[in-house]
Design an enzyme around this catalytic site. Structure first.
Site, PDB file in Angstrom:
ATOM      1  N   GLU A 224     -11.582  -3.087  -2.987  1.00  0.00           N
ATOM      2  CA  GLU A 224     -10.503  -2.221  -3.463  1.00  0.00           C
ATOM      3  C   GLU A 224     -10.273  -2.471  -4.951  1.00  0.00           C
ATOM      4  O   GLU A 224      -9.745  -3.506  -5.336  1.00  0.00           O
ATOM      5  CB  GLU A 224      -9.224  -2.515  -2.680  1.00  0.00           C
ATOM      6  CG  GLU A 224      -9.378  -2.338  -1.181  1.00  0.00           C
ATOM      7  CD  GLU A 224      -8.369  -3.185  -0.412  1.00  0.00           C
ATOM      8  OE1 GLU A 224      -7.161  -3.033  -0.614  1.00  0.00           O
ATOM      9  OE2 GLU A 224      -8.807  -4.037   0.384  1.00  0.00           O
TER      10      GLU A 224
ATOM     11  N   HIS B  41       0.799  -1.227   0.000  1.00  0.00           N
ATOM     12  CA  HIS B  41       0.000   0.000   0.000  1.00  0.00           C
ATOM     13  C   HIS B  41       0.840   1.289   0.000  1.00  0.00           C
ATOM     14  O   HIS B  41       0.549   2.230   0.749  1.00  0.00           O
ATOM     15  CB  HIS B  41      -0.941   0.010   1.210  1.00  0.00           C
ATOM     16  CG  HIS B  41      -2.077  -0.966   1.113  1.00  0.00           C
ATOM     17  ND1 HIS B  41      -2.617  -1.400  -0.071  1.00  0.00           N
ATOM     18  CD2 HIS B  41      -2.810  -1.606   2.092  1.00  0.00           C
ATOM     19  CE1 HIS B  41      -3.632  -2.241   0.167  1.00  0.00           C
ATOM     20  NE2 HIS B  41      -3.753  -2.398   1.464  1.00  0.00           N
TER      21      HIS B  41
ATOM     22  N   HIS C 250      -9.600   2.600   0.465  1.00  0.00           N
ATOM     23  CA  HIS C 250      -9.618   1.471   1.397  1.00  0.00           C
ATOM     24  C   HIS C 250     -10.729   1.613   2.442  1.00  0.00           C
ATOM     25  O   HIS C 250     -10.521   1.344   3.634  1.00  0.00           O
ATOM     26  CB  HIS C 250      -8.245   1.375   2.071  1.00  0.00           C
ATOM     27  CG  HIS C 250      -7.843   0.000   2.490  1.00  0.00           C
ATOM     28  ND1 HIS C 250      -8.392  -0.639   3.570  1.00  0.00           N
ATOM     29  CD2 HIS C 250      -6.938  -0.862   1.979  1.00  0.00           C
ATOM     30  CE1 HIS C 250      -7.811  -1.831   3.717  1.00  0.00           C
ATOM     31  NE2 HIS C 250      -6.934  -1.990   2.753  1.00  0.00           N
TER      32      HIS C 250
HETATM   33  C1  BGC Z   1      -4.746  -6.148   2.141  1.00  0.00           C
HETATM   34  C2  BGC Z   1      -4.547  -6.909   3.419  1.00  0.00           C
HETATM   35  C3  BGC Z   1      -3.968  -5.985   4.449  1.00  0.00           C
HETATM   36  C4  BGC Z   1      -4.890  -4.817   4.624  1.00  0.00           C
HETATM   37  C5  BGC Z   1      -4.296  -3.799   5.553  1.00  0.00           C
HETATM   38  C6  BGC Z   1      -5.710  -5.053   2.418  1.00  0.00           C
HETATM   39  O1  BGC Z   1      -5.918  -4.313   1.263  1.00  0.00           O
HETATM   40  O2  BGC Z   1      -5.216  -6.968   1.085  1.00  0.00           O
HETATM   41  O3  BGC Z   1      -3.706  -8.021   3.217  1.00  0.00           O
HETATM   42  O4  BGC Z   1      -3.772  -6.632   5.680  1.00  0.00           O
HETATM   43  O5  BGC Z   1      -5.154  -4.203   3.395  1.00  0.00           O
HETATM   44  O6  BGC Z   1      -5.256  -3.118   6.222  1.00  0.00           O
END
Ligand code: BGC
Length: 351
Positions: free
Chosen positions: A317, A108, A179
Site C-alpha cells: 500500500e 482507512h 488495498h
Molecule cells: C492495515 C492493517 C489492517 C488491514 C485491514 C492494513 O492496511 O495496515 O493493520 O488490519 O489493513 O484489512
C-alpha cells in the site's frame, strides 16, 4: 479520451439497490484486469503464463462481498489510508474528530470509506478506466468537499498504473491507496509463505501495540524487516521479534529512500511455482507491507466460493506514513484548497 467501449458485466446490486458493474481491461498479451465500480476494487488480474492463466489477486464473485467485507480486499482506500491516532487531528488551528473504527483509532477512511462507495465511471475506453467520487465536507469528519479521480491504465508492457488526482474547496487531508491482496501462485493457492518479497528500503516505522508509528525511523538491518534481498515470507512473519508480534506478521510502513515525488521502484514479489514476478512503483514516501495477518476471521466467501485463508495474500500500500498528520517528523498528507493531490502506483507483471 471519452467513450465506453470496454467490456463490462453486471456485478450484482448493492443493498440500496444500486447496480454495480465490472469492467475488463485487457492488453495485447491477454493480461486481463477486472475492476468494479463499487469501491473501485481490482477484482481480478489474470496473468497469461506459458503454463496457463493465473489470477493473482484475492476478490469476491459479486458486489455483495465488497459491501460486506471489512478487509478492504482490492479496494481503493480514502480519504486517508491507514491509521490516525485517536481519530483526531488539527489543521489550521482547528481540531477535527473522525470516526474511530479500529480500537480508539481511525482506520482507512472510517465507517464508510471510499471502499464502500459506488464510484462514478467517467470513461471506460480501451485499456483505461476513469473513476470519480465526490466526498462531501465533514464526511467521516474531514473538512472540505473533495473531488477524487482515479485512473486505472493497463499498458501493453503488462503494467497496471493507478493514478490518483484530488482537489478540495478547503484545506483537508488526502492519502489514497489501493488495498489489493496479491497471491502470485493464484488467488486460491492458499498461504503465500513460500513467496519471496523484496522491499527497497533501509528503514521502517515501528509502531505501538495499536499499530500507531512511534515517530522513529528504524533501520531494517538485523531485523525481520530487512527485505533488501528477497526473503520468503514464512522465514519472517512468525519470528519472536517484538514488531512482528505486534503486527501478527508484517504490517508495517517502509520509508522509501530519497523521496522526491518521482516514481520509484519500491518492491518486488516472486512466486516459484507460477514464475510470476510483481514489481511495485510509487511516487509516495511510504509503502505499507501487510501480510494478510487478519484474513481468515470472516466466513464471507470470495472467488471459488471459498473463505479467505489467513495470510493467503499480501498488500503493498503506497502512502504517506500512517498517522503522519500527528507526527511532526513525517511528511504531511495535507491537500490545500486550490492545489492538487497527485499520486501514482504501478504494478508490473513479468512471467
Ligand atoms: C492495515 C492493517 C489492517 C488491514 C485491514 C492494513 O492496511 O495496515 O493493520 O488490519 O489493513 O484489512
Amino acid at each position: 479520451m471519452k467513450g465506453n467501449n470496454m467490456k463490462k458485466e453486471c456485478f450484482g446490486k448493492t443493498i440500496k439497490g444500486e447496480k454495480a458493474t465490472l469492467y475488463t481491461l485487457e492488453n495485447k498479451n491477454g493480461l486481463c484486469v477486472k475492476i468494479c465500480d463499487f469501491g473501485g476494487a481490482i477484482q481480478s488480474i489474470v496473468v497469461p503464463t506459458a503454463k496457463g492463466l493465473v489470477d493473482v489477486v484475492l476478490g469476491y464473485e459479486d458486489v455483495s462481498g465488497y459491501e460486506a467485507q471489512d478487509t478492504y480486499i482490492g479496494s481503493l482506500v480514502g480519504r486517508v489510508c491507514n491509521r490516525i491516532a485517536g481519530g483526531t487531528f488539527s489543521l489550521n488551528g482547528k481540531e477535527y474528530k473522525l470516526f474511530c473504527n479500529d480500537k480508539s483509532n481511525h482506520l482507512h477512511g472510517g465507517k464508510v470509506g471510499f471502499d464502500k462507495k459506488l464510484w462514478r465511471v467517467d470513461f471506460a475506453q480501451g485499456q483505461r478506466l476513469g473513476l470519480f467520487l465526490n466526498s462531501p465536507h465533514l464526511e467521516e469528519g474531514y473538512p472540505g468537499n473533495l473531488s477524487v479521480q482515479v485512473i486505472y491504465d493497463l499498458s501493453d508492457a503488462d503494467e497496471l498504473s493507478i493514478s490518483y488526482h484530488a482537489v478540495s474547496d478547503a484545506d483537508t487531508l488526502c492519502n489514497l491507496t489501493n488495498h489489493t491482496y496479491f497471491n502470485l501462485d493464484g488467488a486460491l493457492s492458499g498461504v503465500a509463505g513460500e513467496q519471496r518479497v523484496q522491499i527497497f528500503a533501509d528503514s521502517f516505522t515501528p509502531t505501538d501495540k495499536e499499530a500507531i508509528p512511534l515517530g522513529e525511523l528504524r533501520s531494517v538491518a538485523n531485523t525481520p524487516f530487512d527485505l533488501r534481498q528477497p526473503q520468503k515470507l514464512l522465514d519472517g512473519w512468525d519470528l519472536p521479534d517484538e514488531q512482528i508480534q505486534i503486527g501478527r506478521g508484517y504490517d508495517h510502513n517502509y520509508a522509501l529512500p530519497e523521496y522526491d515525488g518521482k516514481l520509484k521502484h519500491a518492491a518486488r514479489a516472486w512466486a516459484a511455482k507460477s514464475g510470476i514476478q510483481l514489481d511495485v512503483y510509487t511516487n509516495l514516501p511510504g509503502l505499507q507491507f501487510y501480510s494478510g495477518n487478519y484474513l481468515g476471521q470472516s466466513a464471507l466467501c470470495g472467488k471459488g466460493n471459498k473463505p479467505f485463508k489467513r495470510r493467503s495474500g499480501y498488500c503493498f500500500e503506497s502512502q504517506y506514513f500512517p498517522n503522519a498528520i500527528n507526527e511532526p517528523s513525517f511528511a504531511k498528507p495535507i491537500l490545500r484548497a486550490g492545489s492538487a493531490y497527485e499520486a501514482q502506483t504501478v504494478y508490473k507483471f513479468s512471467y
